[in-house]
Write a protein that holds these residues in place. Sequence first.
Motif, PDB file in Angstrom:
ATOM      1  N   LEU A  47       7.775  11.807   7.971  1.00 50.21           N
ATOM      2  CA  LEU A  47       8.405  10.893   8.862  1.00 50.21           C
ATOM      3  C   LEU A  47       7.473   9.879   8.987  1.00 50.21           C
ATOM      4  N   GLY A  48       6.166   9.897   9.054  1.00 46.28           N
ATOM      5  CA  GLY A  48       5.113   9.033   9.261  1.00 46.28           C
ATOM      6  C   GLY A  48       5.126   8.237   8.095  1.00 46.28           C
ATOM      7  N   ALA A  49       5.376   8.642   6.924  1.00 48.66           N
ATOM      8  CA  ALA A  49       5.143   8.055   5.597  1.00 48.66           C
ATOM      9  C   ALA A  49       6.473   7.046   5.465  1.00 48.66           C
ATOM     10  N   LEU A  50       7.558   7.616   6.043  1.00 46.86           N
ATOM     11  CA  LEU A  50       9.111   6.847   6.103  1.00 46.86           C
ATOM     12  C   LEU A  50       8.854   5.593   6.716  1.00 46.86           C
ATOM     13  N   VAL A  51       8.316   5.557   8.065  1.00 46.18           N
ATOM     14  CA  VAL A  51       8.276   4.296   8.752  1.00 46.18           C
ATOM     15  C   VAL A  51       7.004   3.463   8.422  1.00 46.18           C
ATOM     16  N   GLY A  52       6.018   4.055   7.328  1.00 46.80           N
ATOM     17  CA  GLY A  52       5.051   3.101   6.997  1.00 46.80           C
ATOM     18  C   GLY A  52       3.510   3.379   7.577  1.00 46.80           C
TER      19      GLY A  52
END
Length: 131
Positions: free
Chosen positions: A107-112
């Motif tokens: 999820l962290g990767a999803l939001v940058g």
Amino acid sequence: WRGALAQLAPPTLVVWTKRDLGCDPPGAGVFVSAATGLGLDALGEALEAALATRAAAGADVYASGRQRAHLEAARRALGEAINVLAGDDPARTELGAFEVQEALEALGALVGEVSTDDVLDRIFAQFCIGK
């Protein structure tokens, strides 16, 4: 808490944790326990309902290929966390925590969100560093 919750704009889904400790949530939302899995079904249903409401209102609810991959990785990790926590393995708490951490990273990767490892990987992928 109530004042802070009143300031949250829709579509915000508030999730309270530590349901297994027997305390009452201080406000509206979904009350879950990562330790026992209580409330995780309700959380899934609340997320589905929120997405359905947004889709019915014409909001953009879609994911690109990159976003979809991160969402799928998070979904898989959370599903595995639920399975592990529901099992009888003595190390289920640690294994469940690992899976939740995997979901958080996806999820962290999803939001940058960028980690140190990501930065180093990009640097070494772009430059030829000799011995």
